[in-house]
Design a protein around this motif. Structure first.
Motif, PDB file in Angstrom:
ATOM      1  N   TYR A   1     -12.712   0.425  -0.983  1.00 42.69           N
ATOM      2  CA  TYR A   1     -13.206   1.761  -1.315  1.00 42.69           C
ATOM      3  C   TYR A   1     -14.684   1.702  -1.690  1.00 42.69           C
TER       4      TYR A   1
ATOM      5  N   ASP B   1       0.821  -1.213   0.000  1.00 42.03           N
ATOM      6  CA  ASP B   1       0.000   0.000   0.000  1.00 42.03           C
ATOM      7  C   ASP B   1       0.853   1.262   0.000  1.00 42.03           C
TER       8      ASP B   1
ATOM      9  N   TYR C   1      -7.841   6.303  -7.718  1.00 39.43           N
ATOM     10  CA  TYR C   1      -8.911   6.880  -6.905  1.00 39.43           C
ATOM     11  C   TYR C   1      -9.872   7.685  -7.775  1.00 39.43           C
TER      12      TYR C   1
ATOM     13  N   ARG D   1      -7.640  -2.673  -2.260  1.00 34.32           N
ATOM     14  CA  ARG D   1      -7.935  -1.238  -2.242  1.00 34.32           C
ATOM     15  C   ARG D   1      -9.276  -0.908  -2.914  1.00 34.32           C
TER      16      ARG D   1
ATOM     17  N   GLU E   1      -3.556   8.575  -1.922  1.00 36.91           N
ATOM     18  CA  GLU E   1      -4.828   9.292  -1.906  1.00 36.91           C
ATOM     19  C   GLU E   1      -4.892  10.262  -3.091  1.00 36.91           C
ATOM     20  N   GLY E   2      -5.955  10.173  -3.862  1.00 39.34           N
ATOM     21  CA  GLY E   2      -6.143  11.076  -4.987  1.00 39.34           C
ATOM     22  C   GLY E   2      -5.389  10.697  -6.241  1.00 39.34           C
TER      23      GLY E   2
END
Length: 233
Positions: free
Chosen positions: A61, A19, A30, A57, A25-26
């Protein structure tokens, strides 16, 4: 040792750091997941198969946002262990082979992948399998080699591809191996999501594409380094 064995050994060795190495993030995936979340509502998706789930992941999500059925395929046991430790059940993250999915035709409303196809040599077969088990559509989030690099580099790659010589050129670049290797990504192939558009259209002719990373212009094939595509009927 084959490149498949090299790649699986790479992920087994880096599973505990997966990870940190591959999830941000972003990032582009994502953005793709945000889009897929909207599509789940728009198309009344009730079941999803995720190919090459890694540590889960994508499923984690989406599971926070939609109470539907999820199954993730991941061939590396160490990555599955990480996903199970994060809360995915044994029926949500399972062993499997993207080239031979152990499901009947039209088993899931939607089949998806995030950054997996550029690690699969026979990516067309993998996409064909995704289409086979998908009922409503297929969602891909992956790289476009021909939109990566400086303008001159892209132009040269696109010209070689237009002549039908990219495979030979890539063999020369990799000194006959046909694959690349990096400490950050392990074994990967020179891949463009556009290469699998004909496979998608065989079952799901209506395509929508989205640029998931900053690019130098509006032409997705020529200028977008990473894309997401949703293929439906």
């Amino acid at each position: 040792m084959s490149e498949i064995d090299v790649q699986r050994a790479y992920y087994a060795d880096t599973a505990a750091r997966y990870d940190d190495m591959h999830v941000a993030e972003g990032d582009e995936h994502y953005r793709a997941l945000d889009w897929l979340s909207d599509l789940i509502r728009q198309h009344d998706i009730r079941s999803i198969l995720d190919i090459g789930s890694g540590t889960g992941r994508g499923i984690l999500y989406l599971r926070e946002r939609h109470a539907i059925r999820y199954v993730g395929i991941e061939p590396v046991a160490a990555l599955r262990d990480q996903g199970h430790a994060k809360g995915l059940g044994p029926d949500e993250l399972i062993d499997g082979d993207a080239l031979n999915l152990a499901f009947a035709d039209n088993s899931f409303d939607l089949v998806c992948e995030f950054g997996v196809l550029h690690h699969i040599k026979d990516h067309r077969r993998a996409v064909a399998e995704m289409c086979r088990v998908a009922r409503k559509g297929v969602f891909l989030s992956d790289s476009n080699n021909f939109g990566q690099g400086a303008p001159l580099t892209r132009a040269i790659k696109q010209a070689i591809n237009a002549l039908g010589l990219w495979r030979l050129a890539d063999l020369a670049l990799t000194r006959g191996k046909g694959y690349h290797y990096s400490d950050g990504d392990g074994v990967f192939y020179s891949y463009s999501l556009f290469s699998d558009v004909p496979v998608l259209r065989g079952k799901f002719p209506a395509l929508r594409l989205m640029n998931t990373m900053p690019s130098s212009g509006p032409n997705l094939y020529r200028q977008a380094p990473h894309l997401a595509v949703f293929a439906a009927r």
